[in-house]
Design a protein around this motif. Structure first.
Motif, short mmCIF file in Angstrom:
data_model
loop_
_atom_site.label_atom_id
_atom_site.label_comp_id
_atom_site.label_asym_id
_atom_site.label_seq_id
_atom_site.Cartn_x
_atom_site.Cartn_y
_atom_site.Cartn_z
N SER A 1 0.94 -1.20 -0.07
CA SER A 1 -0.10 0.06 0.33
C SER A 1 0.56 0.85 -0.03
O SER A 1 0.56 2.49 -0.07
CB SER A 1 -0.70 -0.49 1.40
N LEU A 2 1.72 1.07 0.30
CA LEU A 2 3.18 1.93 0.59
C LEU A 2 3.66 2.40 -1.48
O LEU A 2 4.97 3.47 -1.12
CB LEU A 2 3.86 1.77 1.40
N GLY A 3 3.59 1.36 -1.86
CA GLY A 3 4.07 1.18 -3.33
C GLY A 3 5.64 0.47 -3.25
O GLY A 3 6.16 1.07 -4.13
N LYS A 4 5.84 0.51 -1.88
CA LYS A 4 7.29 -0.23 -1.54
C LYS A 4 7.23 -1.59 -3.01
O LYS A 4 7.51 -2.71 -2.12
CB LYS A 4 7.30 -0.58 -0.36
N ALA A 5 8.82 -1.54 -3.64
CA ALA A 5 8.60 -2.63 -4.58
C ALA A 5 9.47 -3.27 -3.64
O ALA A 5 9.91 -4.94 -4.17
CB ALA A 5 8.90 -1.79 -5.96
N THR A 6 10.28 -2.84 -3.33
CA THR A 6 11.34 -3.77 -2.70
C THR A 6 11.95 -3.68 -1.08
O THR A 6 11.23 -2.30 -0.88
CB THR A 6 13.13 -3.78 -3.15
N ALA A 7 12.00 -4.31 -0.12
CA ALA A 7 12.21 -4.37 1.31
C ALA A 7 13.47 -4.68 1.87
O ALA A 7 13.68 -6.64 0.98
CB ALA A 7 11.02 -4.41 1.79
N TRP A 8 14.29 -4.57 2.67
CA TRP A 8 14.96 -5.69 3.14
C TRP A 8 13.95 -6.13 4.21
O TRP A 8 13.96 -5.98 5.11
CB TRP A 8 16.27 -4.87 3.64
N VAL A 9 15.22 -7.14 3.75
CA VAL A 9 13.60 -8.61 5.08
C VAL A 9 15.54 -9.44 5.15
O VAL A 9 15.71 -9.86 4.84
CB VAL A 9 13.12 -9.20 4.22
N ILE A 10 14.92 -9.93 6.81
CA ILE A 10 16.08 -10.61 7.32
C ILE A 10 15.48 -12.36 6.73
O ILE A 10 14.20 -12.72 6.74
CB ILE A 10 16.02 -11.06 8.80
N ARG A 11 15.93 -12.86 5.27
CA ARG A 11 15.93 -14.06 4.66
C ARG A 11 15.42 -14.88 6.05
O ARG A 11 16.20 -14.86 6.82
CB ARG A 11 16.07 -14.46 3.46
#
Ligand code: AMP
Ligand code: MG
Length: 397
Positions: free
Chosen positions: A157-167
């Motif tokens: 909903s923020l339009g964020k296409a990528t995010a840093w995640v802890i896989r």
């Protein structure tokens, strides 16, 4: 010997976490918009309206979701509006279709030039305010937040296409032993089935990691060395067996040559021998071969390491105070983790041992939902005494 706490601290000091705070660059929703299908109006225009004396407003346009109204609302006017469409300038409220005479008029007059409003509405009625969900600049998701389906939706909903995640950490699992057979094969004399790889894989999955099965290494230097190479792309290596003092306990020799490793005798029962080290940066936990020791050491040391890798802060297993319905002897000053069935009765918990406590008796682990702790300095726990029980899960008989 080292204590359980010292062993855990050493394992955890190796684990790193990476992630980010997510701030919003937009308001969500971006504009004031209609929460219902109806007419955008100034609420004051409808003051005093009733079904028997409607207030008539001039319809000056129409706006659907995704569009912007061309005109602004002036006193005495309305714009037909669909759910999600931005509120036209000058409007402060939406009056729903069913609160107008539209249905009545629509059949004989089209397009509508006038609409009767059948009731008065409070200002702001059926309007969703810009930023009412998320305001621009707001810290929306803190780092370390687990991404459930709802968080994934918020990010989108923020339009964020990528995010840093802890896989999810990939955990390579290697069983060692000349006696081990793969499941699904006939069992030759002298052999046993490899059960540890599967109980460990199920534990890895349960706590959020991804198991990578490396199979069985024979008790030969070269074989163990080759199989361990396959773990170098993983986040962690867990081996079982080969870490005590038998003639064929070679895991420790391979690791001593290939990486760094410490061998601990941890003051606990079962699960005294434990190895921990790193091979080319990949942390390695060497669990004992006995199936119950392997599972309990996983719960105590591997589980918190996996949770920490995923950014979790609460690493301790849940525990309860329970009244013992069995007795336990502690002969050699280690901390005992006894397999027990813990059941709740009203406000109280009761714990009963699930059978023989040998470190090879996996079925008493299968019957247990908790581990009753007998501290190092307690020689005996008697029937009726209160103990601490680590809960493996909350299932009851
Ligand atoms: P070790 O630590 O290699 O000396 O093994 C201790 C005991 O655990 C021995 O009785 C082994 O046969 C048994 N064991 C070792 N690895 C496994 C395994 N993967 N599955 C079932 N039992 C095992
Ligand atoms: Mg062995």
């Amino acid at each position: 010997m080292i204590s359980v706490e010292e062993a855990l601290e050493k394992v955890l000091s190796y684990v790193q976490v990476l992630d980010e705070d997510v701030h919003s660059h937009i308001d969500v929703p971006p504009l004031d918009n209609a929460a219902m299908d109806g007419y955008a109006i100034k609420a004051e225009d409808a003051l005093g309206a009733t079904p028997s004396s409607p207030v008539f407003l001039d319809v000056i346009g129409e706006v659907s979701a995704g569009a912007i109204a061309e005109k602004a609302i002036e006193w005495g006017t309305a714009i037909r509006i669909m759910t999600g469409a931005p509120l036209p300038k000058g409007a402060d409220s939406v009056v729903r279709f069913e609160d107008t005479d539209e249905a009545l008029l629509r059949s004989n007059r089209s397009p509508l030039t006038q609409i009767g409003v059948l009731c008065q509405i409070p200002k702001g009625k059926d309007v969703r305010r810009a930023g009412e969900d998320i305001a621009r600049g707001e810290l929306v998701l803190k780092k370390g937040t687990p991404l459930r389906p709802q968080e994934v939706g918020v990010l989108a909903s923020l339009g964020k296409a990528t995010a840093w995640v802890i896989r999810r950490p990939e955990v390579a699992i290697l069983a060692t032993g000349d006696e081990l057979m793969d499941i699904g094969q006939p069992l030759p004399e002298g052999k046993i089935y490899n059960s540890n790889s599967f109980s460990i894989a199920a534990q890895v999955l349960r706590y959020g990691g991804i198991p990578k099965m490396l199979g069985i290494a024979r008790d030969r230097f070269g074989d163990i060395e080759d199989k361990i190479k396959e773990a170098l792309s993983s986040d962690m290596l867990i081996t079982s067996g080969g870490v005590s003092v038998g003639d064929y306990d070679l895991v420790k020799d391979v690791l001593a040559k290939q990486g760094e490793i410490s061998f601990w005798t941890v003051r606990m029962k079962p699960g005294k021998p434990l190895a921990f080290g790193a091979i080319r940066g990949v942390p390695h936990l060497g669990l004992p071969g006995n199936p119950v020791s392997s599972m309990i050491n996983f719960e105590l040391f591997a589980r918190p390491a996996i949770l920490k890798m995923m950014g979790k802060k609460k690493l301790a297993k849940p525990s309860v105070e329970a009244i013992m319905e069995s007795s336990i002897q502690n002969s050699d000053g280690r901390r005992i983790f006894a397999r027990a069935m813990v059941r709740r009765e009203g406000e109280r918990y009761f714990a009963r041992l699930t059978g023989p406590q040998g470190s090879g008796i996996l079925t008493s682990m299968a019957r247990a939902n908790g581990l009753v702790i007998v501290p190092e300095d307690v020689k005996v726990v008697k029937n009726g005494e209160v103990v601490q029980a680590l809960m493996l899960d909350w299932s009851e008989e």
